[in-house]
Each structure stands twice: as C-alpha cells, then as structure tokens.
Write a protein that holds these residues in place. Structure first.
Motif, short mmCIF file in Angstrom:
data_model
loop_
_atom_site.label_atom_id
_atom_site.label_comp_id
_atom_site.label_asym_id
_atom_site.label_seq_id
_atom_site.Cartn_x
_atom_site.Cartn_y
_atom_site.Cartn_z
N GLU A 1 -9.74 1.78 16.62
CA GLU A 1 -10.04 2.40 15.33
C GLU A 1 -10.02 3.92 15.49
O GLU A 1 -10.47 4.47 16.51
CB GLU A 1 -11.40 1.94 14.82
CG GLU A 1 -11.69 2.41 13.40
CD GLU A 1 -12.96 1.80 12.84
OE1 GLU A 1 -13.61 1.03 13.56
OE2 GLU A 1 -13.28 2.09 11.67
N SER B 1 0.79 -1.93 7.68
CA SER B 1 1.08 -1.44 9.03
C SER B 1 2.39 -0.67 9.04
O SER B 1 3.35 -1.04 8.33
CB SER B 1 1.15 -2.62 10.01
OG SER B 1 2.09 -3.58 9.59
N SER C 1 -8.41 8.00 1.36
CA SER C 1 -8.79 8.01 2.77
C SER C 1 -7.65 8.65 3.53
O SER C 1 -6.50 8.16 3.49
CB SER C 1 -9.05 6.59 3.27
OG SER C 1 -9.33 6.59 4.65
N THR D 1 0.84 -1.19 0.00
CA THR D 1 0.00 0.00 0.00
C THR D 1 0.88 1.24 0.00
O THR D 1 1.80 1.34 0.81
CB THR D 1 -0.92 0.01 1.23
OG1 THR D 1 -1.75 -1.13 1.20
CG2 THR D 1 -1.77 1.27 1.26
N TRP E 1 -8.82 2.63 9.61
CA TRP E 1 -7.54 2.95 10.24
C TRP E 1 -7.58 2.52 11.71
O TRP E 1 -8.56 2.76 12.41
CB TRP E 1 -7.26 4.45 10.18
CG TRP E 1 -7.04 4.98 8.78
CD1 TRP E 1 -7.99 5.25 7.85
CD2 TRP E 1 -5.79 5.33 8.19
NE1 TRP E 1 -7.45 5.74 6.71
CE2 TRP E 1 -6.07 5.81 6.88
CE3 TRP E 1 -4.46 5.30 8.61
CZ2 TRP E 1 -5.09 6.24 6.01
CZ3 TRP E 1 -3.48 5.73 7.75
CH2 TRP E 1 -3.79 6.19 6.46
N VAL F 1 -3.63 -0.11 8.50
CA VAL F 1 -4.62 0.35 7.53
C VAL F 1 -5.21 -0.90 6.86
O VAL F 1 -4.49 -1.68 6.25
CB VAL F 1 -3.98 1.26 6.47
CG1 VAL F 1 -5.07 1.85 5.57
CG2 VAL F 1 -3.16 2.37 7.12
N VAL G 1 -11.81 1.68 3.60
CA VAL G 1 -10.57 1.72 4.38
C VAL G 1 -10.89 1.98 5.84
O VAL G 1 -11.72 2.84 6.16
CB VAL G 1 -9.61 2.81 3.85
CG1 VAL G 1 -8.36 2.88 4.71
CG2 VAL G 1 -9.25 2.56 2.40
N THR H 1 -7.51 -2.36 4.01
CA THR H 1 -8.07 -2.03 2.71
C THR H 1 -8.65 -3.28 2.08
O THR H 1 -8.38 -4.40 2.55
CB THR H 1 -6.99 -1.43 1.78
OG1 THR H 1 -6.11 -2.48 1.38
CG2 THR H 1 -6.19 -0.34 2.49
N TYR I 1 0.31 2.17 13.30
CA TYR I 1 -0.94 2.30 12.56
C TYR I 1 -1.12 1.07 11.65
O TYR I 1 -0.16 0.59 11.04
CB TYR I 1 -0.96 3.57 11.73
CG TYR I 1 -1.04 4.81 12.58
CD1 TYR I 1 -2.28 5.36 12.94
CD2 TYR I 1 0.12 5.43 13.05
CE1 TYR I 1 -2.35 6.48 13.74
CE2 TYR I 1 0.05 6.56 13.86
CZ TYR I 1 -1.20 7.07 14.20
OH TYR I 1 -1.27 8.19 15.01
N ARG J 1 -3.99 -5.55 4.36
CA ARG J 1 -3.70 -4.57 5.41
C ARG J 1 -2.26 -4.09 5.27
O ARG J 1 -1.40 -4.77 4.71
CB ARG J 1 -3.95 -5.16 6.79
CG ARG J 1 -3.10 -6.40 7.13
CD ARG J 1 -2.03 -6.07 8.12
NE ARG J 1 -1.24 -7.24 8.47
CZ ARG J 1 -0.03 -7.18 8.96
NH1 ARG J 1 0.56 -6.03 9.15
NH2 ARG J 1 0.64 -8.29 9.24
#
Length: 435
Positions: free
Chosen positions: A82, A113, A92, A21, A69, A105, A67, A107, A103, A111
């Motif tokens: 979240e 991180s 997003s 990503t 987070w 994410v 998406v 999708t 974090y 995912r």
C-alpha cells in the motif's frame, strides 16, 4: 500488517473490475497516453508518460478512506504494497508515482489496475542505418544505431508482456507480374515492436533506401522521428518466365503418339521464351538440355527473349537462370518440357478435285517431318507439281488448268525428327472429276 495487505491484493487479483475508473493525470509536459493491455495481463490499461517529475494521478473519491492505492513490481499483484495518497476536493491523489511499476486502486465500486511507463527512460531515436556485411539471398541485415528498446509491463499475476512501439519501416522492392512477365515496383512496409540491431528484413530486389519512423508515442505527441538511410543496392535476385508455342493450323498434320507434354507435338515446333529479371541479376541465360536435372547443358542462350525451333524427337528441357554479380545468389525459372513425337508419313492414293469441299486436294498425313520434297508426274513423265512442305497439297491442276482424270505418280524424299528417312513413291488417282 503486510500479510493482510498481500492477502487482500491476491483476492483483488482474482476478481474482475466491478466498474471502470477514470484516472486524472496532472503535471508533465505532455499528455499521458493510455494503451489497452493484453487481456491476459489482468490490467485495465498501460499508461505512458513523458517524464514523471511533478506528475500526479487521481481518482474520484467521496472521502479519504474510500480509496486505497497499492503498488507492485514485476513480482505481480500478490506482492503489492500500500502507498500513501492524499484526499482533496473529491479526489484521491497519488503524487510522484514511480515508473515501470504497477498500481491497483481499490474503490467502493471495485478495483482498477494499470502499469506506468516513463517514456523518457525509454526514448526512440535513430542515428544511422547501414547495410551489414552479414546478408543472404532472402534477407538483408541492417546495422541500426539508435534507441527504441522494448517497453515491458507486468500483469497482476507477474506475467511479462511487451508494448508494441509501432515503429514503421518502409522501403522499395519489386514484385513479379506473371501475366505481363515483368516486375513492378512496390512499397513495402513493416511494423516493428522495438528497434533492434541488427535488423533483419526481406531482401529488396531493387536499389532502395530504408525509412524508419516512430514511434507511436512520438506520433501521438506530434513529434515523430524519421530517418532515411543511404541507397542500398540489391543483393538478391528473382525471375519470372513464360514459354508460348506458335499455333499451327495444318489440316493434314496429325498429333504424334510420342508427345506427352503441354509443349511440343509434331516437329518442327517453334516456341517463344520470355524472361524478366530484377535489378541485381547481372548474369542471365536460358539453358536447353536433354537431361531433366540439366546435368549436361546442350545450348546456352544469354538473351532474355528468344525463339527456338525444336526438330528432334524426344523430351527436351528448357529453363532460365540468373545470378548477381558475384554469383552468390541465383534464381531459376520454371522448367519447360518440350515433347516431340516420332515421325510418320502416309500418302493417299486418290482424290477428287470437283469443288465439293471434300477431298479436293491430294495431301500427305504426317507428323514430325523436318524436311520434305515431293514431285508429282503424269504417266508420260511430265512433272505436274513440286511440294516443298508436307502441309502443302496438289489441287489437280497444271499451269492453272485442271488435268484429266486418271493415274499420276508421286516421288517423296523426307526426313523425320527421329532421324528416320522416307523414300516413297506410288500412284495418285483422280476420280469423280468432271472437266
């Protein structure tokens, strides 16, 4: 609701990313630097930003619900919560992310991180570098005033990791060149993951300053910091040595049975000793002893290079030592064993000086003879020759002319390296000789 999120994140943490990503960073005065994390962390990257005021991060999205987070602390992804993001123009976006947080994410593709570090909260700087009073003969300790603490991040499973700041430390020292028996100046570089004080480094062997440059992030942003310390004098010492025996090519000298070392053999034996020392070695000396542990030193020579002739039977040990000004650091070279064998002296009773290259001279066979005097007479008592060294021979001539065949007489007085006295006499017969 929180329980469902925790369960979902635990499931995410146990799977691999389905697809890479791309993170899009906006705001800030400098670009965000991406660093590859350790694989055991389960993260895709560690992001380092210089300040987070007005900074946001986005991922591509086809809709607001595509998406999600999540943010987690040092407890790991299992305790992630979240966080709200905004969808706009196919992205997003998470605004005002927090520093020193992880974090995740989620999708449709999988995912992604990452861990976020605010560099402005962990800056690098150096105000001073000075030699500490705590030092030894192997390491130099530097007191450093500055900033550059560890950059810490936590993996999905809550495991702690550190990010290498790649702070560069360089200084000058000496390295031995054994073949040349010398020391050459070299530049030594070390990479520090963080700036700690006191800083312990290998002791330099010559006067040097210490240069600290960093860190990798300032370097990437084109704003690297460099600090040069005052010159620090060497405290440690080192030495390299060699011993070379003078070559002897004497046909009538035999190897004594008592010699067992690589140096020595038949006396007199001349050996050249050479030493080189580093800059801090103010005291230096060669030591010669009959004892392998140098419990009693028979002779001390305060020169780097010297020649010595060994004339006594047995093993003799030689080494070089040096020390710094206050004697707190010492260095020793190799211990050299010089083995001198017992003496021997044998006299032939005939020779044939006919020029055929075989037995053309009368010579004694010997080993470890340190003094020698030989007189040769004819049967009327006239002296035909005098030899002052056992390596010398008589060619059967007197005043440049060949003497007649027949019997001659020798008288020898000699002394061996073992103290043995030789008082010999006997006949010499000249045979197979045509005048």
């Amino acid at each position: 609701m929180k329980s469902r999120i925790v369960t979902a994140i635990c499931a995410l943490a146990s799977t691999l990313s389905l697809a890479a990503t791309d993170l899009y960073w906006q705001g800030g005065t400098r670009s965000v630097i991406s660093v590859a994390p350790q694989s055991a962390s389960g993260l895709d990257e560690v992001c380092v930003a210089d300040g987070l005021n007005g900074v946001s991060v986005s991922v591509t999205a086809s809709g607001s619900s595509d998406v999600k987070w999540y943010r987690y602390s040092n407890l790991g992804g299992a305790y992630a919560e979240e966080v709200a993001a905004v969808y706009s123009d196919g992205r997003s976006t998470l605004s005002n992310p927090q520093s020193d947080m992880g974090y995740i994410v989620e999708t449709p593709a999988g995912r992604y991180s990452f861990w976020l570090i605010d560099y402005s909260a962990h800056p690098f700087s150096v105000a001073s570098v000075a030699e500490s009073t705590e030092k030894d003969c192997n390491f130099t300790t530097l007191d450093v005033v500055g900033q550059g603490d560890e950059l810490v991040y936590y993996g999905i499973n809550g495991r702690r990791f550190t990010l290498d700041r790649e702070i560069q430390l360089s200084y000058t020292t000496l390295m031995p060149a054994q073949e040349e028996i010398a020391f050459i100046e070299v530049n030594r570089e070390e990479t520090l993951p963080a700036l700690n004080s006191p800083l312990r480094v290998s002791a330099p062997l010559c006067p040097t300053d210490f240069i600290i440059k960093g860190d990798r992030f300032l370097r990437a942003w084109g704003d690297e910091v460099e600090y040069t310390s005052p010159v620090i004098e060497p405290y440690a010492v080192a030495t390299v040595t060699s011993a070379t025996q003078s070559e002897r090519n004497v046909e009538n000298e035999v190897s004594p049975s008592g010699g067992s070392g690589s140096l020595g053999g038949s006396a007199p034996c001349e050996v050249s000793f050479v030493a080189a020392v580093t800059d801090g070695a103010l005291f230096r000396e060669w030591q010669i002893s009959r004892y392998q542990d140098f419990e009693d030193v028979n002779l001390r020579i305060q020169e780097l290079n010297f020649d010595y002739t060994f004339t006594e039977e047995g093993n003799i040990y030689v080494r070089f030592m040096c020390a710094n000004a206050d004697g707190s650091c010492e260095a020793y070279g190799d211990v050299y064993t010089i083995s001198i064998g017992a003496s021997s002296l044998r006299c032939p009773n005939a020779f044939s000086p006919n020029g055929d290259g075989v037995n053309d001279e009368w010579r004694v066979s010997y080993s470890s003879i340190v003094s020698f005097e030989c007189h040769i007479f004819d049967r009327y008592g006239h002296r035909m020759a005098t030899l002052s060294d056992p390596s010398q021979g008589w060619d059967g001539k007197y005043n440049g002319k060949a003497v007649p065949t027949g019997a001659y007489y020798y008288v020898i007085k000699a002394k061996g390296a073992d103290g043995k006295a030789y008082d010999l006499s006997g006949d010499i017969n000249i045979v197979n000789y045509k005048q």
